[in-house]
Design a protein around this motif. Sequence first.
Motif, PDB file in Angstrom:
ATOM      1  N   MET A   1     -51.695 -38.687-121.977  1.00  0.00           N
ATOM      2  CA  MET A   1     -52.409 -37.922-122.967  1.00  0.00           C
ATOM      3  C   MET A   1     -52.834 -38.894-124.071  1.00  0.00           C
ATOM      4  SD  MET A   1     -51.065 -34.542-125.029  1.00  0.00           S
ATOM      5  CE  MET A   1     -49.788 -34.378-123.847  1.00  0.00           C
ATOM      6  N   ASP A   2     -54.125 -39.021-124.258  1.00  0.00           N
ATOM      7  CA  ASP A   2     -54.663 -39.968-125.229  1.00  0.00           C
ATOM      8  C   ASP A   2     -54.542 -39.494-126.673  1.00  0.00           C
ATOM      9  OD1 ASP A   2     -55.350 -41.660-123.184  1.00  0.00           O
ATOM     10  OD2 ASP A   2     -57.397 -40.911-123.040  1.00  0.00           O
ATOM     11  N   SER A   3     -54.716 -38.220-126.896  1.00  0.00           N
ATOM     12  CA  SER A   3     -54.700 -37.677-128.263  1.00  0.00           C
ATOM     13  C   SER A   3     -53.804 -36.443-128.331  1.00  0.00           C
ATOM     14  CB  SER A   3     -56.120 -37.307-128.692  1.00  0.00           C
ATOM     15  OG  SER A   3     -56.967 -38.416-128.624  1.00  0.00           O
ATOM     16  N   PRO A   4     -52.486 -36.637-128.452  1.00  0.00           N
ATOM     17  CA  PRO A   4     -51.584 -35.482-128.441  1.00  0.00           C
ATOM     18  C   PRO A   4     -51.833 -34.484-129.563  1.00  0.00           C
ATOM     19  CG  PRO A   4     -50.377 -37.522-128.871  1.00  0.00           C
ATOM     20  CD  PRO A   4     -51.785 -37.900-128.581  1.00  0.00           C
ATOM     21  N   LEU A   5     -52.252 -34.947-130.723  1.00  0.00           N
ATOM     22  CA  LEU A   5     -52.514 -34.024-131.820  1.00  0.00           C
ATOM     23  C   LEU A   5     -53.697 -33.111-131.489  1.00  0.00           C
ATOM     24  CD1 LEU A   5     -51.902 -32.951-134.628  1.00  0.00           C
ATOM     25  CD2 LEU A   5     -53.379 -34.737-135.557  1.00  0.00           C
ATOM     26  N   PHE A   6     -54.771 -33.664-130.950  1.00  0.00           N
ATOM     27  CA  PHE A   6     -55.932 -32.849-130.573  1.00  0.00           C
ATOM     28  C   PHE A   6     -55.583 -31.886-129.438  1.00  0.00           C
ATOM     29  CE2 PHE A   6     -58.451 -36.478-132.411  1.00  0.00           C
ATOM     30  CZ  PHE A   6     -58.808 -35.779-133.547  1.00  0.00           C
ATOM     31  N   TYR A   7     -54.728 -32.320-128.528  1.00  0.00           N
ATOM     32  CA  TYR A   7     -54.247 -31.473-127.433  1.00  0.00           C
ATOM     33  C   TYR A   7     -53.528 -30.258-128.013  1.00  0.00           C
ATOM     34  CZ  TYR A   7     -51.744 -30.472-123.033  1.00  0.00           C
ATOM     35  OH  TYR A   7     -51.238 -29.891-121.892  1.00  0.00           O
ATOM     36  N   LEU A   8     -52.595 -30.505-128.934  1.00  0.00           N
ATOM     37  CA  LEU A   8     -51.840 -29.427-129.564  1.00  0.00           C
ATOM     38  C   LEU A   8     -52.747 -28.502-130.366  1.00  0.00           C
ATOM     39  CD1 LEU A   8     -49.137 -28.107-130.274  1.00  0.00           C
ATOM     40  CD2 LEU A   8     -48.946 -29.718-132.161  1.00  0.00           C
ATOM     41  N   LEU A   9     -53.657 -29.065-131.138  1.00  0.00           N
ATOM     42  CA  LEU A   9     -54.580 -28.248-131.922  1.00  0.00           C
ATOM     43  C   LEU A   9     -55.484 -27.401-131.031  1.00  0.00           C
ATOM     44  CD1 LEU A   9     -55.552 -30.747-134.758  1.00  0.00           C
ATOM     45  CD2 LEU A   9     -54.035 -28.763-134.915  1.00  0.00           C
TER      46      LEU A   9
ATOM     47  N   ILE B   1     -54.659 -26.137-128.125  1.00  0.00           N
ATOM     48  CA  ILE B   1     -53.822 -25.028-127.647  1.00  0.00           C
ATOM     49  C   ILE B   1     -53.675 -23.968-128.736  1.00  0.00           C
ATOM     50  CG2 ILE B   1     -51.481 -24.388-126.947  1.00  0.00           C
ATOM     51  CD1 ILE B   1     -51.337 -27.198-125.630  1.00  0.00           C
ATOM     52  N   VAL B   2     -53.298 -24.401-129.916  1.00  0.00           N
ATOM     53  CA  VAL B   2     -53.064 -23.469-131.023  1.00  0.00           C
ATOM     54  C   VAL B   2     -54.331 -22.684-131.347  1.00  0.00           C
ATOM     55  CG1 VAL B   2     -52.510 -23.329-133.485  1.00  0.00           C
ATOM     56  CG2 VAL B   2     -51.171 -24.804-131.982  1.00  0.00           C
ATOM     57  N   ASP B   3     -55.461 -23.354-131.411  1.00  0.00           N
ATOM     58  CA  ASP B   3     -56.710 -22.679-131.745  1.00  0.00           C
ATOM     59  C   ASP B   3     -57.109 -21.666-130.673  1.00  0.00           C
ATOM     60  OD1 ASP B   3     -59.102 -22.347-133.416  1.00  0.00           O
ATOM     61  OD2 ASP B   3     -60.133 -23.187-131.671  1.00  0.00           O
TER      62      ASP B   3
END
Length: 86
Positions: A1-9, A11-13
């Motif tokens: 996973m290159d960008s875990p923060l964007f991945y999490l965001l 999902i949340v969005d």
Amino acid sequence: MDSPLFYLLGIVDTIEPLKIYKDCGFSDEYILKNLYFGFGNNSIKVSQAVRSELDFSKLLKQIKYFENWLDMDIKFNDNNFELIFK
């Protein structure tokens, strides 16, 4: 996973229930009290309260968007689903 923060965001969005049910006439408090979130090491499970009046199919429909852009497995049931992160 290159960008875990964007991945999490992402999902949340996508599964943000207040946004999904905002036009259904339910208060924020009702929505949040009628959905349960369980967190595992690599998963999130979301389920609906037994006597909830929320149309859970709206949330199920929304998570189908994950299939095209986030790398995860999804297990569906009538009143719950589980997102399993890879």
